[in-house]
Design an enzyme around this catalytic site. Sequence first.
Site, mmCIF file in Angstrom:
data_model
loop_
_atom_site.group_PDB
_atom_site.id
_atom_site.type_symbol
_atom_site.label_atom_id
_atom_site.label_comp_id
_atom_site.label_asym_id
_atom_site.label_seq_id
_atom_site.Cartn_x
_atom_site.Cartn_y
_atom_site.Cartn_z
ATOM 1 N N TYR A 98 0.826 -1.203 0.000
ATOM 2 C CA TYR A 98 0.000 0.000 0.000
ATOM 3 C C TYR A 98 0.866 1.261 0.000
ATOM 4 C CZ TYR A 98 -4.212 -2.771 0.677
ATOM 5 O OH TYR A 98 -5.245 -3.656 0.497
ATOM 6 N N GLU A 140 -7.828 -7.629 5.541
ATOM 7 C CA GLU A 140 -6.943 -8.657 4.987
ATOM 8 C C GLU A 140 -6.185 -9.389 6.088
ATOM 9 O OE1 GLU A 140 -4.814 -6.282 2.120
ATOM 10 O OE2 GLU A 140 -6.717 -5.773 1.168
ATOM 11 N N GLN A 205 -8.298 -15.647 -10.655
ATOM 12 C CA GLN A 205 -9.219 -16.236 -9.690
ATOM 13 C C GLN A 205 -10.264 -17.086 -10.413
ATOM 14 O OE1 GLN A 205 -8.518 -12.763 -9.382
ATOM 15 N NE2 GLN A 205 -7.023 -13.229 -7.791
ATOM 16 N N SER A 207 -13.749 -19.577 -9.438
ATOM 17 C CA SER A 207 -14.676 -20.073 -8.424
ATOM 18 C C SER A 207 -14.556 -21.581 -8.278
ATOM 19 C CB SER A 207 -16.119 -19.726 -8.798
ATOM 20 O OG SER A 207 -16.335 -18.335 -8.751
ATOM 21 N N THR A 281 -20.463 -20.933 -12.264
ATOM 22 C CA THR A 281 -19.626 -21.782 -11.409
ATOM 23 C C THR A 281 -19.910 -21.622 -9.912
ATOM 24 O OG1 THR A 281 -17.820 -20.175 -11.739
ATOM 25 C CG2 THR A 281 -17.778 -22.173 -13.069
ATOM 26 N N PRO A 282 -19.931 -20.402 -9.334
ATOM 27 C CA PRO A 282 -20.243 -20.339 -7.902
ATOM 28 C C PRO A 282 -21.688 -20.728 -7.607
ATOM 29 C CG PRO A 282 -20.131 -18.126 -8.828
ATOM 30 C CD PRO A 282 -19.631 -19.061 -9.882
ATOM 31 N N VAL A 391 -18.324 -10.263 -9.035
ATOM 32 C CA VAL A 391 -17.814 -9.812 -10.326
ATOM 33 C C VAL A 391 -16.546 -10.591 -10.642
ATOM 34 C CG1 VAL A 391 -16.864 -7.872 -11.620
ATOM 35 C CG2 VAL A 391 -18.778 -7.508 -10.057
ATOM 36 N N PHE A 392 -16.498 -11.224 -11.811
ATOM 37 C CA PHE A 392 -15.263 -11.855 -12.265
ATOM 38 C C PHE A 392 -14.397 -10.767 -12.889
ATOM 39 C CE2 PHE A 392 -17.266 -16.320 -13.031
ATOM 40 C CZ PHE A 392 -17.308 -16.515 -11.666
#
Length: 401
Positions: A98, A140, A205, A207, A281-282, A391-392
């Site tokens: 960051y 996180e 990423q 799912s 998928t999810p 959102v993908f």
Amino acid sequence: MLSDQSATTVRATLPVVGAAIGEITERFYTGLFTARPELLRDLFNRGNQAAGTQRQALAGSIAAFATHLVEHPDERPDAMLNRVAHKHASLGIAPDQYEIVHEHLFAAIVEVLGDAVTPEVAAAWDEVYWLMANALIAIEKRLYDERSDAGTPRPWVVTERVEETADVATFRLRPADGGPLPDFRAGQYVSVRVELPDGARQIRQYSLSGAPGSPVRQISVKRMRAREDTGMPSPEGEVSTHLHTHVREGSVLDVSAPYGDLVLDATDAPVLLASAGIGVTPMIAMLEQLAATGHKAPVTVVHADRSPAEHALRADHEAFADKLADAETHFWYEHPEPGHPADRTGLVDLSGVTVRPGTRAYLCGPLPFMRAVRTQLLAKGVPAADIHYEVFGPDLWLARD
């Protein structure tokens, strides 16, 4: 949250910063990748960078966060922050990164806005940035602390590959070290890291497309082909193409712990699962979970696709719905095929679909699809708080809303 003095300054300068935020984020990424090329090679999605979608998502999130701070000073936009934090955790983002972002983002702000960035303006927007950054760092950290395998991808062996459609393949996986499978909740995703021919170690990423409790984990990957026929041309997917071309049974993939905040609520309320394309998928994992736990309340399954042949996991859609006590499936196709009399033609239209009071809705698919379904659900009386989405790729919902 935001000090009174900074709130006044941010409110006054938000139109100027908002108007320039696209150019600011473009300069930011140029400066960042010039100074730190390894971040583009091994962390950031090069396809999203080439398409410009990551810049739009960053611009939208900054503007949305700042707007929320001045319009709702006593609230924090936790839904947005949680979604971003889960994505960051799946990538292994560390707090010191960051600082790097701060350095190059504020250099870009000064470069674009010039003399308009007075010490007062700089201090106010610095406060906005660190409020957002520190909130993400805290979320996180909590996510990392919850998992013993957080932060570092783990080698997994492909035990089986299944061709679902011409462009979708399912990969079933086991830990290469034979260790225990990490827990996850239906709807979550993992990050997969692969080494590409040019040496880049790109991460995407995917799912988990099976429910918890299986002795293996599975992801279903759509090969993303280059497209020029849309308002936002997209390049060929580097990682999805690599997986489809090179990964077979016995291959080893680096896979993160599961993350994601689109998960089923632990209630016995009616559920609506709406998906389009690979957004299925999810939803399949959620539907399987509902079937496995004997969910008694009504479940409405909605899916849109180009054609039945391109509807990945359709057999699972139907089989898991059939196991439920009270479930309906509604499939829409742009190009229907003979032999499926219950299918519908065109875009999703919920006017003839019963949506029960108290329904919890979960959406995944292209943004136009999710916005359209959300609008229809709101018109049917589903509260906004009960409509959840995933959102993908970059979250461009914020770039507009």
